[in-house]
Design a protein around this motif. Structure first.
Motif, PDB file in Angstrom:
ATOM      1  N   PHE A  13       0.831  -1.196   0.000  1.00 40.15           N
ATOM      2  CA  PHE A  13       0.000   0.000   0.000  1.00 40.15           C
ATOM      3  C   PHE A  13       0.870   1.252   0.000  1.00 40.15           C
ATOM      4  O   PHE A  13       0.620   2.187  -0.758  1.00 40.15           O
ATOM      5  CB  PHE A  13      -0.923   0.002   1.227  1.00 40.15           C
ATOM      6  CG  PHE A  13      -1.830   1.194   1.275  1.00 40.15           C
ATOM      7  CD1 PHE A  13      -3.031   1.183   0.599  1.00 40.15           C
ATOM      8  CD2 PHE A  13      -1.473   2.333   1.991  1.00 40.15           C
ATOM      9  CE1 PHE A  13      -3.879   2.280   0.639  1.00 40.15           C
ATOM     10  CE2 PHE A  13      -2.297   3.437   2.044  1.00 40.15           C
ATOM     11  CZ  PHE A  13      -3.511   3.409   1.354  1.00 40.15           C
ATOM     12  N   PHE A  14       1.903   1.266   0.822  1.00 37.12           N
ATOM     13  CA  PHE A  14       2.793   2.418   0.886  1.00 37.12           C
ATOM     14  C   PHE A  14       3.493   2.652  -0.451  1.00 37.12           C
ATOM     15  O   PHE A  14       3.585   3.789  -0.927  1.00 37.12           O
ATOM     16  CB  PHE A  14       3.829   2.237   2.001  1.00 37.12           C
ATOM     17  CG  PHE A  14       4.826   3.347   2.050  1.00 37.12           C
ATOM     18  CD1 PHE A  14       4.492   4.577   2.584  1.00 37.12           C
ATOM     19  CD2 PHE A  14       6.104   3.166   1.538  1.00 37.12           C
ATOM     20  CE1 PHE A  14       5.403   5.612   2.617  1.00 37.12           C
ATOM     21  CE2 PHE A  14       7.035   4.196   1.566  1.00 37.12           C
ATOM     22  CZ  PHE A  14       6.679   5.421   2.113  1.00 37.12           C
ATOM     23  N   ILE A  15       3.984   1.589  -1.073  1.00 30.34           N
ATOM     24  CA  ILE A  15       4.691   1.717  -2.350  1.00 30.34           C
ATOM     25  C   ILE A  15       3.755   2.260  -3.428  1.00 30.34           C
ATOM     26  O   ILE A  15       4.092   3.216  -4.139  1.00 30.34           O
ATOM     27  CB  ILE A  15       5.307   0.370  -2.769  1.00 30.34           C
ATOM     28  CG1 ILE A  15       6.454   0.009  -1.833  1.00 30.34           C
ATOM     29  CG2 ILE A  15       5.788   0.406  -4.217  1.00 30.34           C
ATOM     30  CD1 ILE A  15       6.974  -1.409  -1.995  1.00 30.34           C
ATOM     31  N   VAL A  16       2.556   1.691  -3.544  1.00 27.17           N
ATOM     32  CA  VAL A  16       1.603   2.136  -4.558  1.00 27.17           C
ATOM     33  C   VAL A  16       1.161   3.570  -4.272  1.00 27.17           C
ATOM     34  O   VAL A  16       1.071   4.396  -5.187  1.00 27.17           O
ATOM     35  CB  VAL A  16       0.394   1.177  -4.632  1.00 27.17           C
ATOM     36  CG1 VAL A  16      -0.712   1.747  -5.511  1.00 27.17           C
ATOM     37  CG2 VAL A  16       0.835  -0.175  -5.146  1.00 27.17           C
ATOM     38  N   PHE A  17       0.909   3.894  -3.021  1.00 30.58           N
ATOM     39  CA  PHE A  17       0.494   5.247  -2.642  1.00 30.58           C
ATOM     40  C   PHE A  17       1.581   6.255  -3.002  1.00 30.58           C
ATOM     41  O   PHE A  17       1.285   7.317  -3.563  1.00 30.58           O
ATOM     42  CB  PHE A  17       0.188   5.287  -1.143  1.00 30.58           C
ATOM     43  CG  PHE A  17      -0.312   6.618  -0.676  1.00 30.58           C
ATOM     44  CD1 PHE A  17      -1.615   7.002  -0.909  1.00 30.58           C
ATOM     45  CD2 PHE A  17       0.529   7.473   0.017  1.00 30.58           C
ATOM     46  CE1 PHE A  17      -2.077   8.231  -0.478  1.00 30.58           C
ATOM     47  CE2 PHE A  17       0.083   8.708   0.455  1.00 30.58           C
ATOM     48  CZ  PHE A  17      -1.231   9.088   0.213  1.00 30.58           C
ATOM     49  N   ALA A  18       2.834   5.945  -2.716  1.00 33.57           N
ATOM     50  CA  ALA A  18       3.941   6.852  -3.027  1.00 33.57           C
ATOM     51  C   ALA A  18       4.078   7.043  -4.535  1.00 33.57           C
ATOM     52  O   ALA A  18       4.334   8.166  -4.995  1.00 33.57           O
ATOM     53  CB  ALA A  18       5.235   6.311  -2.430  1.00 33.57           C
ATOM     54  N   ILE A  19       3.897   6.004  -5.298  1.00 35.50           N
ATOM     55  CA  ILE A  19       3.985   6.114  -6.754  1.00 35.50           C
ATOM     56  C   ILE A  19       2.864   7.002  -7.290  1.00 35.50           C
ATOM     57  O   ILE A  19       3.098   7.875  -8.142  1.00 35.50           O
ATOM     58  CB  ILE A  19       3.954   4.718  -7.415  1.00 35.50           C
ATOM     59  CG1 ILE A  19       5.259   3.979  -7.120  1.00 35.50           C
ATOM     60  CG2 ILE A  19       3.712   4.813  -8.915  1.00 35.50           C
ATOM     61  CD1 ILE A  19       5.243   2.512  -7.522  1.00 35.50           C
ATOM     62  N   ILE A  20       1.652   6.810  -6.802  1.00 34.38           N
ATOM     63  CA  ILE A  20       0.517   7.625  -7.255  1.00 34.38           C
ATOM     64  C   ILE A  20       0.711   9.083  -6.882  1.00 34.38           C
ATOM     65  O   ILE A  20       0.469   9.980  -7.700  1.00 34.38           O
ATOM     66  CB  ILE A  20      -0.809   7.070  -6.688  1.00 34.38           C
ATOM     67  CG1 ILE A  20      -1.130   5.735  -7.338  1.00 34.38           C
ATOM     68  CG2 ILE A  20      -1.948   8.054  -6.907  1.00 34.38           C
ATOM     69  CD1 ILE A  20      -2.279   4.997  -6.714  1.00 34.38           C
ATOM     70  N   ILE A  21       1.173   9.348  -5.671  1.00 32.96           N
ATOM     71  CA  ILE A  21       1.411  10.730  -5.241  1.00 32.96           C
ATOM     72  C   ILE A  21       2.499  11.366  -6.093  1.00 32.96           C
ATOM     73  O   ILE A  21       2.370  12.521  -6.521  1.00 32.96           O
ATOM     74  CB  ILE A  21       1.785  10.777  -3.743  1.00 32.96           C
ATOM     75  CG1 ILE A  21       0.591  10.378  -2.894  1.00 32.96           C
ATOM     76  CG2 ILE A  21       2.292  12.139  -3.337  1.00 32.96           C
ATOM     77  CD1 ILE A  21      -0.603  11.303  -3.000  1.00 32.96           C
ATOM     78  N   PHE A  23       3.397  10.579  -9.182  1.00 33.78           N
ATOM     79  CA  PHE A  23       2.871  10.781 -10.529  1.00 33.78           C
ATOM     80  C   PHE A  23       1.945  11.994 -10.573  1.00 33.78           C
ATOM     81  O   PHE A  23       2.024  12.817 -11.489  1.00 33.78           O
ATOM     82  CB  PHE A  23       2.126   9.521 -10.996  1.00 33.78           C
ATOM     83  CG  PHE A  23       1.482   9.667 -12.342  1.00 33.78           C
ATOM     84  CD1 PHE A  23       2.259   9.661 -13.491  1.00 33.78           C
ATOM     85  CD2 PHE A  23       0.113   9.817 -12.460  1.00 33.78           C
ATOM     86  CE1 PHE A  23       1.676   9.790 -14.735  1.00 33.78           C
ATOM     87  CE2 PHE A  23      -0.478   9.953 -13.699  1.00 33.78           C
ATOM     88  CZ  PHE A  23       0.306   9.942 -14.839  1.00 33.78           C
ATOM     89  N   THR A  24       1.086  12.128  -9.597  1.00 34.35           N
ATOM     90  CA  THR A  24       0.158  13.260  -9.544  1.00 34.35           C
ATOM     91  C   THR A  24       0.910  14.570  -9.372  1.00 34.35           C
ATOM     92  O   THR A  24       0.572  15.576 -10.012  1.00 34.35           O
ATOM     93  CB  THR A  24      -0.845  13.069  -8.398  1.00 34.35           C
ATOM     94  OG1 THR A  24      -1.506  11.820  -8.569  1.00 34.35           O
ATOM     95  CG2 THR A  24      -1.870  14.170  -8.377  1.00 34.35           C
ATOM     96  N   TYR A  25       1.927  14.566  -8.534  1.00 34.18           N
ATOM     97  CA  TYR A  25       2.718  15.777  -8.339  1.00 34.18           C
ATOM     98  C   TYR A  25       3.414  16.186  -9.634  1.00 34.18           C
ATOM     99  O   TYR A  25       3.415  17.358 -10.004  1.00 34.18           O
ATOM    100  CB  TYR A  25       3.744  15.576  -7.224  1.00 34.18           C
ATOM    101  CG  TYR A  25       4.600  16.793  -7.000  1.00 34.18           C
ATOM    102  CD1 TYR A  25       4.125  17.872  -6.269  1.00 34.18           C
ATOM    103  CD2 TYR A  25       5.874  16.878  -7.539  1.00 34.18           C
ATOM    104  CE1 TYR A  25       4.894  19.005  -6.074  1.00 34.18           C
ATOM    105  CE2 TYR A  25       6.656  17.995  -7.364  1.00 34.18           C
ATOM    106  CZ  TYR A  25       6.166  19.059  -6.624  1.00 34.18           C
ATOM    107  OH  TYR A  25       6.933  20.172  -6.459  1.00 34.18           O
ATOM    108  N   ARG A  26       4.001  15.226 -10.338  1.00 38.23           N
ATOM    109  CA  ARG A  26       4.700  15.540 -11.591  1.00 38.23           C
ATOM    110  C   ARG A  26       3.715  16.072 -12.632  1.00 38.23           C
ATOM    111  O   ARG A  26       4.054  16.930 -13.425  1.00 38.23           O
ATOM    112  CB  ARG A  26       5.404  14.304 -12.147  1.00 38.23           C
ATOM    113  CG  ARG A  26       6.334  13.629 -11.188  1.00 38.23           C
ATOM    114  CD  ARG A  26       7.744  14.099 -11.194  1.00 38.23           C
ATOM    115  NE  ARG A  26       8.544  13.504 -12.241  1.00 38.23           N
ATOM    116  CZ  ARG A  26       9.547  14.159 -12.775  1.00 38.23           C
ATOM    117  NH1 ARG A  26       9.832  15.363 -12.389  1.00 38.23           N
ATOM    118  NH2 ARG A  26      10.283  13.597 -13.691  1.00 38.23           N
ATOM    119  N   LYS A  27       2.502  15.547 -12.605  1.00 39.40           N
ATOM    120  CA  LYS A  27       1.484  15.981 -13.560  1.00 39.40           C
ATOM    121  C   LYS A  27       1.065  17.435 -13.303  1.00 39.40           C
ATOM    122  O   LYS A  27       0.798  18.175 -14.246  1.00 39.40           O
ATOM    123  CB  LYS A  27       0.278  15.053 -13.448  1.00 39.40           C
ATOM    124  CG  LYS A  27      -0.788  15.261 -14.480  1.00 39.40           C
ATOM    125  CD  LYS A  27      -1.837  14.186 -14.337  1.00 39.40           C
ATOM    126  CE  LYS A  27      -3.196  14.820 -14.304  1.00 39.40           C
ATOM    127  NZ  LYS A  27      -4.264  13.890 -14.064  1.00 39.40           N
TER     128      LYS A  27
END
Length: 61
Positions: A13-21, A23-27
């Protein structure tokens, strides 16, 4: 104590959450630069305030 399944879930959960955050920040980085310019000074002031409180507690103990 956590079970093995709970630990695996937490790590995944932590790994997936960090990746999504990330990606959203870069976007949204163009919007962040436009609307939050200068917000680093707020962060610096907040950290300085916390350090000041810690120093007071340390010296007047």
């Amino acid at each position: 104590m956590f079970s093995k399944g709970q630990i695996i879930f937490g790590v995944l959960f932590f790994i997936v959450f960090a990746i999504i955050i990330a990606f959203t920040y870069r976007k949204d980085i163009k919007l962040h630069k436009r609307f939050y310019a200068g917000s680093i000074w707020i962060l610096i002031a907040f950290i300085a305030f916390i350090l000041f409180i810690a120093a007071i507690k340390f010296f007047f103990k």
